[in-house]
Write a protein that holds these residues in place. Structure first.
Motif, PDB file in Angstrom:
ATOM      1  N   UNK A  13     -46.399 -19.385  12.571  1.00 29.26           N
ATOM      2  CA  UNK A  13     -46.471 -18.277  11.930  1.00 29.26           C
ATOM      3  C   UNK A  13     -45.110 -18.207  11.278  1.00 29.26           C
ATOM      4  N   UNK A  14     -44.937 -17.192  10.096  1.00 22.39           N
ATOM      5  CA  UNK A  14     -43.675 -17.139   9.512  1.00 22.39           C
ATOM      6  C   UNK A  14     -43.420 -15.497   9.605  1.00 22.39           C
ATOM      7  N   UNK A  15     -42.489 -15.018   9.921  1.00 24.37           N
ATOM      8  CA  UNK A  15     -41.997 -13.740   9.795  1.00 24.37           C
ATOM      9  C   UNK A  15     -40.581 -13.581   9.150  1.00 24.37           C
ATOM     10  N   UNK A  16     -40.584 -12.911   8.017  1.00 26.62           N
ATOM     11  CA  UNK A  16     -39.282 -12.939   7.150  1.00 26.62           C
ATOM     12  C   UNK A  16     -38.916 -11.432   6.881  1.00 26.62           C
ATOM     13  N   UNK A  17     -37.968 -10.805   6.817  1.00 32.16           N
ATOM     14  CA  UNK A  17     -37.493  -9.655   6.466  1.00 32.16           C
ATOM     15  C   UNK A  17     -36.434  -9.931   5.499  1.00 32.16           C
ATOM     16  N   UNK A  18     -36.194  -9.341   4.239  1.00 36.22           N
ATOM     17  CA  UNK A  18     -35.327  -9.396   3.407  1.00 36.22           C
ATOM     18  C   UNK A  18     -35.264  -8.407   2.397  1.00 36.22           C
ATOM     19  N   UNK A  19     -34.046  -8.148   1.454  1.00 39.83           N
ATOM     20  CA  UNK A  19     -33.972  -7.113   0.515  1.00 39.83           C
ATOM     21  C   UNK A  19     -35.008  -7.413  -0.522  1.00 39.83           C
ATOM     22  N   UNK A  20     -35.379  -6.225  -1.195  1.00 38.65           N
ATOM     23  CA  UNK A  20     -36.225  -6.311  -2.433  1.00 38.65           C
ATOM     24  C   UNK A  20     -35.536  -6.144  -3.665  1.00 38.65           C
ATOM     25  N   UNK A  67     -36.095   3.279  -7.250  1.00 39.44           N
ATOM     26  CA  UNK A  67     -34.949   4.115  -7.393  1.00 39.44           C
ATOM     27  C   UNK A  67     -34.043   4.097  -6.140  1.00 39.44           C
ATOM     28  N   UNK A  68     -34.322   2.908  -5.096  1.00 38.09           N
ATOM     29  CA  UNK A  68     -33.322   2.807  -4.117  1.00 38.09           C
ATOM     30  C   UNK A  68     -33.573   1.484  -3.322  1.00 38.09           C
ATOM     31  N   UNK A  69     -32.641   0.998  -2.783  1.00 34.09           N
ATOM     32  CA  UNK A  69     -32.785  -0.212  -2.274  1.00 34.09           C
ATOM     33  C   UNK A  69     -33.569  -0.063  -0.844  1.00 34.09           C
ATOM     34  N   UNK A  70     -34.091  -1.323  -0.471  1.00 35.12           N
ATOM     35  CA  UNK A  70     -34.864  -1.503   0.888  1.00 35.12           C
ATOM     36  C   UNK A  70     -35.271  -2.790   1.007  1.00 35.12           C
ATOM     37  N   UNK A  71     -36.002  -2.658   2.274  1.00 40.06           N
ATOM     38  CA  UNK A  71     -36.442  -4.266   2.917  1.00 40.06           C
ATOM     39  C   UNK A  71     -37.691  -4.389   2.790  1.00 40.06           C
ATOM     40  N   UNK A  72     -38.067  -5.802   2.669  1.00 41.16           N
ATOM     41  CA  UNK A  72     -39.622  -6.165   2.507  1.00 41.16           C
ATOM     42  C   UNK A  72     -39.824  -7.060   3.935  1.00 41.16           C
ATOM     43  N   UNK A  73     -40.855  -6.979   4.594  1.00 41.47           N
ATOM     44  CA  UNK A  73     -41.075  -7.688   5.804  1.00 41.47           C
ATOM     45  C   UNK A  73     -42.429  -8.474   5.543  1.00 41.47           C
ATOM     46  N   UNK A  74     -42.355  -9.813   5.536  1.00 40.06           N
ATOM     47  CA  UNK A  74     -43.426 -10.503   5.242  1.00 40.06           C
ATOM     48  C   UNK A  74     -44.141 -11.373   6.481  1.00 40.06           C
ATOM     49  N   UNK A  75     -45.308 -11.265   7.286  1.00 42.94           N
ATOM     50  CA  UNK A  75     -45.874 -12.146   8.080  1.00 42.94           C
ATOM     51  C   UNK A  75     -46.772 -12.915   7.665  1.00 42.94           C
ATOM     52  N   UNK A  76     -46.734 -14.044   7.820  1.00 48.39           N
ATOM     53  CA  UNK A  76     -47.954 -14.945   7.561  1.00 48.39           C
ATOM     54  C   UNK A  76     -48.447 -15.831   8.694  1.00 48.39           C
ATOM     55  N   UNK A  77     -49.600 -15.681   8.970  1.00 45.11           N
ATOM     56  CA  UNK A  77     -50.363 -16.391  10.293  1.00 45.11           C
ATOM     57  C   UNK A  77     -51.503 -17.236   9.683  1.00 45.11           C
ATOM     58  N   UNK A  78     -51.421 -18.519  10.128  1.00 50.65           N
ATOM     59  CA  UNK A  78     -52.451 -19.430   9.958  1.00 50.65           C
ATOM     60  C   UNK A  78     -53.676 -18.949  11.150  1.00 50.65           C
ATOM     61  N   UNK A  79     -54.954 -19.171  10.487  1.00 51.42           N
ATOM     62  CA  UNK A  79     -56.136 -18.984  11.137  1.00 51.42           C
ATOM     63  C   UNK A  79     -57.276 -19.758  10.804  1.00 51.42           C
TER      64      UNK A  79
END
Length: 154
Positions: A13-20, A67-79
């Protein structure tokens, strides 16, 4: 000494959090494409995954965090059905609290230069995924979808 365990044949699985921001989104997308579970897909399915994820992530950077900065979190799970994707952000909610309409924007009789800017991305996302769902929970946008297996291309 006991034998080493067999490696898990399932992609991780992959789990990433990064600025948008556009530059960071581009880098995060490149990292996702170079890592399991997306790395193990065929070229065709990797291209589809990249197109869908780029559209989703760029929409968040451009609209949810307009109108403002923030984070994105992506989770990818193989099934067994494909790659389950969950994308979460704390930006502005979808207009009306729902996903955009299914159809393409009206364009009959328009010259190429006069075509509307928006709407085509959501048509692509809907066409290339399954089980697309949006919820706003406790101030968070949660978009989930399935990138189907090779034999189940929508």
């Amino acid at each position: 000494m006991p034998p080493a365990p067999d490696p898990d044949p399932r992609p991780a699985d992959l789990h990433l959090t990064f600025p948008a921001s556009p530059a960071v989104v581009r880098d995060a997308l490149a990292r996702m494409m170079a890592t399991a579970p997306l790395l193990g897909l065929s070229d065709t399915r990797r291209g589809t995954a990249e197109l869908v994820l780029a559209e989703v992530l760029n929409n968040i950077a451009e609209h949810a965090y307009a109108d403002h900065a923030g984070l994105i979190t992506v989770t990818l799970r193989a099934g067994s059905q494909g790659i389950a994707c969950l994308v979460v952000d704390l930006g502005a909610p979808m207009p009306g609290g729902v996903l955009p309409d299914r159809g393409l924007p009206a364009r009959a009789g328009l010259a190429l230069a006069d075509l509307p800017e928006g709407g085509f991305g959501w048509h692509l996302i809907r066409s290339l995924t399954r089980d697309l769902a949006y919820r706003r929970i406790a101030g968070a946008n949660r978009l989930s979808f399935l990138l189907p297996c090779e034999g189940e291309i929508p």
